[in-house]
Design a protein around this motif. Structure first.
Motif, PDB file in Angstrom:
ATOM      1  N   VAL A  22      28.175  21.720  22.279  1.00  0.00           N
ATOM      2  CA  VAL A  22      27.482  23.095  22.373  1.00  0.00           C
ATOM      3  C   VAL A  22      27.474  23.592  23.898  1.00  0.00           C
ATOM      4  CG1 VAL A  22      25.310  24.096  22.103  1.00  0.00           C
ATOM      5  CG2 VAL A  22      25.985  22.178  20.559  1.00  0.00           C
ATOM      6  N   TRP A  23      27.374  22.470  24.659  1.00  0.00           N
ATOM      7  CA  TRP A  23      27.123  23.105  26.181  1.00  0.00           C
ATOM      8  C   TRP A  23      28.462  23.065  26.720  1.00  0.00           C
ATOM      9  CZ3 TRP A  23      26.517  19.523  30.747  1.00  0.00           C
ATOM     10  CH2 TRP A  23      26.112  20.201  31.827  1.00  0.00           C
ATOM     11  N   ASP A  24      29.102  22.149  27.023  1.00  0.00           N
ATOM     12  CA  ASP A  24      30.502  22.080  27.546  1.00  0.00           C
ATOM     13  C   ASP A  24      30.783  23.016  28.414  1.00  0.00           C
ATOM     14  OD1 ASP A  24      33.201  20.843  27.627  1.00  0.00           O
ATOM     15  OD2 ASP A  24      33.934  22.200  26.055  1.00  0.00           O
ATOM     16  N   ILE A  26      32.487  22.951  31.286  1.00  0.00           N
ATOM     17  CA  ILE A  26      33.986  22.929  31.814  1.00  0.00           C
ATOM     18  C   ILE A  26      35.148  23.008  30.852  1.00  0.00           C
ATOM     19  CG2 ILE A  26      33.136  21.638  34.114  1.00  0.00           C
ATOM     20  CD1 ILE A  26      34.191  19.029  32.892  1.00  0.00           C
ATOM     21  N   GLY A  27      34.712  22.861  29.537  1.00  0.00           N
ATOM     22  CA  GLY A  27      35.750  23.265  28.405  1.00  0.00           C
ATOM     23  C   GLY A  27      36.545  21.869  28.193  1.00  0.00           C
ATOM     24  N   VAL A  28      35.933  20.833  28.218  1.00  0.00           N
ATOM     25  CA  VAL A  28      36.620  19.484  27.928  1.00  0.00           C
ATOM     26  C   VAL A  28      36.493  19.162  26.407  1.00  0.00           C
ATOM     27  CG1 VAL A  28      36.794  18.906  30.219  1.00  0.00           C
ATOM     28  CG2 VAL A  28      34.676  18.132  28.800  1.00  0.00           C
ATOM     29  N   GLY A  29      35.493  19.948  25.654  1.00  0.00           N
ATOM     30  CA  GLY A  29      35.168  19.304  24.399  1.00  0.00           C
ATOM     31  C   GLY A  29      36.159  19.138  23.402  1.00  0.00           C
ATOM     32  N   ASN A  30      37.403  19.782  23.484  1.00  0.00           N
ATOM     33  CA  ASN A  30      38.407  19.463  22.574  1.00  0.00           C
ATOM     34  C   ASN A  30      39.546  18.669  23.068  1.00  0.00           C
ATOM     35  OD1 ASN A  30      37.571  21.895  20.980  1.00  0.00           O
ATOM     36  ND2 ASN A  30      38.532  23.166  22.154  1.00  0.00           N
ATOM     37  N   THR A  31      39.030  17.750  23.955  1.00  0.00           N
ATOM     38  CA  THR A  31      40.071  16.768  24.287  1.00  0.00           C
ATOM     39  C   THR A  31      39.401  15.419  24.319  1.00  0.00           C
ATOM     40  OG1 THR A  31      39.319  16.931  26.647  1.00  0.00           O
ATOM     41  CG2 THR A  31      41.050  18.341  26.078  1.00  0.00           C
ATOM     42  N   PRO A  32      40.161  14.194  23.877  1.00  0.00           N
ATOM     43  CA  PRO A  32      39.663  12.884  23.664  1.00  0.00           C
ATOM     44  C   PRO A  32      38.949  12.535  25.112  1.00  0.00           C
ATOM     45  CG  PRO A  32      42.035  13.119  22.820  1.00  0.00           C
ATOM     46  CD  PRO A  32      41.533  14.349  23.424  1.00  0.00           C
ATOM     47  N   GLU A  33      39.748  12.837  26.076  1.00  0.00           N
ATOM     48  CA  GLU A  33      39.215  12.364  27.281  1.00  0.00           C
ATOM     49  C   GLU A  33      37.687  13.189  27.715  1.00  0.00           C
ATOM     50  OE1 GLU A  33      42.142  14.423  27.268  1.00  0.00           O
ATOM     51  OE2 GLU A  33      43.285  12.699  26.732  1.00  0.00           O
ATOM     52  N   SER A  72      28.613  28.513  38.208  1.00  0.00           N
ATOM     53  CA  SER A  72      27.385  29.129  38.310  1.00  0.00           C
ATOM     54  C   SER A  72      26.697  28.938  36.900  1.00  0.00           C
ATOM     55  CB  SER A  72      27.764  30.818  38.220  1.00  0.00           C
ATOM     56  OG  SER A  72      28.668  30.985  39.284  1.00  0.00           O
ATOM     57  N   PRO A  73      25.309  28.722  36.783  1.00  0.00           N
ATOM     58  CA  PRO A  73      24.678  28.440  35.748  1.00  0.00           C
ATOM     59  C   PRO A  73      24.685  29.353  34.851  1.00  0.00           C
ATOM     60  CG  PRO A  73      23.062  28.688  37.771  1.00  0.00           C
ATOM     61  CD  PRO A  73      24.297  29.067  38.054  1.00  0.00           C
ATOM     62  N   ASN A  74      24.729  29.081  33.610  1.00  0.00           N
ATOM     63  CA  ASN A  74      24.871  29.932  32.301  1.00  0.00           C
ATOM     64  C   ASN A  74      23.260  29.745  31.596  1.00  0.00           C
ATOM     65  OD1 ASN A  74      25.181  30.931  29.727  1.00  0.00           O
ATOM     66  ND2 ASN A  74      27.488  31.213  30.258  1.00  0.00           N
ATOM     67  N   LYS A  75      22.598  30.549  31.746  1.00  0.00           N
ATOM     68  CA  LYS A  75      21.301  30.362  31.129  1.00  0.00           C
ATOM     69  C   LYS A  75      21.505  30.414  29.527  1.00  0.00           C
ATOM     70  CE  LYS A  75      16.480  31.179  31.190  1.00  0.00           C
ATOM     71  NZ  LYS A  75      14.982  32.196  31.899  1.00  0.00           N
ATOM     72  N   ALA A  76      22.157  31.206  29.064  1.00  0.00           N
ATOM     73  CA  ALA A  76      22.131  31.569  27.454  1.00  0.00           C
ATOM     74  C   ALA A  76      22.849  30.192  26.976  1.00  0.00           C
ATOM     75  CB  ALA A  76      23.075  32.783  27.232  1.00  0.00           C
ATOM     76  N   ARG A  77      23.983  29.681  27.655  1.00  0.00           N
ATOM     77  CA  ARG A  77      24.446  28.527  27.076  1.00  0.00           C
ATOM     78  C   ARG A  77      23.340  27.125  27.284  1.00  0.00           C
ATOM     79  NH1 ARG A  77      29.709  27.553  30.022  1.00  0.00           N
ATOM     80  NH2 ARG A  77      28.359  27.327  31.814  1.00  0.00           N
ATOM     81  N   ALA A  78      22.677  27.308  28.206  1.00  0.00           N
ATOM     82  CA  ALA A  78      21.688  26.223  28.432  1.00  0.00           C
ATOM     83  C   ALA A  78      20.592  26.203  27.459  1.00  0.00           C
ATOM     84  CB  ALA A  78      21.204  26.017  29.857  1.00  0.00           C
ATOM     85  N   GLU A  79      20.244  27.588  27.115  1.00  0.00           N
ATOM     86  CA  GLU A  79      19.316  27.839  26.101  1.00  0.00           C
ATOM     87  C   GLU A  79      19.739  27.482  24.842  1.00  0.00           C
ATOM     88  OE1 GLU A  79      15.965  31.200  24.687  1.00  0.00           O
ATOM     89  OE2 GLU A  79      17.472  31.610  26.087  1.00  0.00           O
ATOM     90  N   LYS A  80      20.832  27.585  24.364  1.00  0.00           N
ATOM     91  CA  LYS A  80      21.534  27.287  22.937  1.00  0.00           C
ATOM     92  C   LYS A  80      21.681  25.613  22.747  1.00  0.00           C
ATOM     93  CE  LYS A  80      25.740  28.063  20.503  1.00  0.00           C
ATOM     94  NZ  LYS A  80      27.039  28.369  20.294  1.00  0.00           N
ATOM     95  N   THR A  81      21.889  25.137  23.922  1.00  0.00           N
ATOM     96  CA  THR A  81      22.178  23.504  24.012  1.00  0.00           C
ATOM     97  C   THR A  81      20.688  22.898  23.788  1.00  0.00           C
ATOM     98  OG1 THR A  81      23.843  23.808  25.229  1.00  0.00           O
ATOM     99  CG2 THR A  81      22.750  21.650  25.206  1.00  0.00           C
ATOM    100  N   ALA A  82      19.657  23.425  24.646  1.00  0.00           N
ATOM    101  CA  ALA A  82      18.367  23.171  24.497  1.00  0.00           C
ATOM    102  C   ALA A  82      17.693  23.108  23.243  1.00  0.00           C
ATOM    103  CB  ALA A  82      17.299  23.810  25.330  1.00  0.00           C
ATOM    104  N   ASP A  83      17.986  24.385  22.369  1.00  0.00           N
ATOM    105  CA  ASP A  83      17.434  24.644  21.034  1.00  0.00           C
ATOM    106  C   ASP A  83      18.224  23.669  20.113  1.00  0.00           C
ATOM    107  OD1 ASP A  83      16.033  26.755  21.542  1.00  0.00           O
ATOM    108  OD2 ASP A  83      17.634  28.185  21.309  1.00  0.00           O
ATOM    109  N   LYS A  84      19.368  23.068  20.356  1.00  0.00           N
ATOM    110  CA  LYS A  84      20.323  22.357  19.476  1.00  0.00           C
ATOM    111  C   LYS A  84      19.551  20.642  19.710  1.00  0.00           C
ATOM    112  CE  LYS A  84      23.958  21.093  16.985  1.00  0.00           C
ATOM    113  NZ  LYS A  84      23.966  21.781  15.351  1.00  0.00           N
ATOM    114  N   LEU A  85      19.392  20.444  20.909  1.00  0.00           N
ATOM    115  CA  LEU A  85      18.741  19.188  21.379  1.00  0.00           C
ATOM    116  C   LEU A  85      17.382  19.387  20.674  1.00  0.00           C
ATOM    117  CD1 LEU A  85      19.551  19.006  25.066  1.00  0.00           C
ATOM    118  CD2 LEU A  85      20.159  17.333  23.293  1.00  0.00           C
TER     119      LEU A  85
END
Length: 92
Positions: A22-24, A26-33, A72-85
Motif C-alpha cells: 500500500v505505502w511503497d 520508493i516503488g519496490v513492491g513488485n520486486t522480491p528484493e 517529499s512526504p505524500n500525505k494521501a499515500r500515508a493516510e491510505k496506508t494508515a487506514d489499511k493498518l
C-alpha cells in the motif's frame, strides 16, 4: 472491571506486507528484493499500535519516514496506508 477493547497488534510481517503493498514510496513492491525494504519502520509502527496512537500520529510517522528516505512526504499515500493498518487492527 472495564471491558477490554480489541488491541491486537499486527505482526511485523503483516505490517511489512501493508507497507510494501500500500505505502511503497520508493516503488519496490513488485520486486522480491523489495519485501524487506521497509523493515526498519515496522518496530515503530508496532509501538504506535501498542500505545493506541491516533490515525494522525501514524500518518505523521509515515510522512517522516518518507523524508528519512529522501522523498517529499505524500500525505494521501500515508493516510491510505494508515487506514489499511487501522482496518487490519479492527478486523483482527
Amino acid at each position: 472491571m472495564t471491558a477490554k477493547s480489541n488491541n491486537k497488534v499486527p505482526t511485523s510481517n503483516e505490517i511489512r506486507n501493508i507497507l510494501v503493498q500500500v505505502w511503497d514510496p520508493i516503488g519496490v513492491g513488485n520486486t522480491p528484493e523489495g519485501m524487506f525494504e521497509y523493515e526498519s519502520f515496522t518496530g515503530s509502527i508496532i509501538l504506535l499500535f501498542r500505545k493506541n496512537a491516533p490515525k494522525t500520529e501514524i500518518i505523521n510517522f509515515l510522512c517522516a519516514a518518507e523524508i528519512e528516505l529522501a522523498l517529499s512526504p505524500n500525505k494521501a499515500r500515508a493516510e491510505k496506508t494508515a487506514d489499511k493498518l487501522l482496518n487490519f487492527k479492527r478486523l483482527s
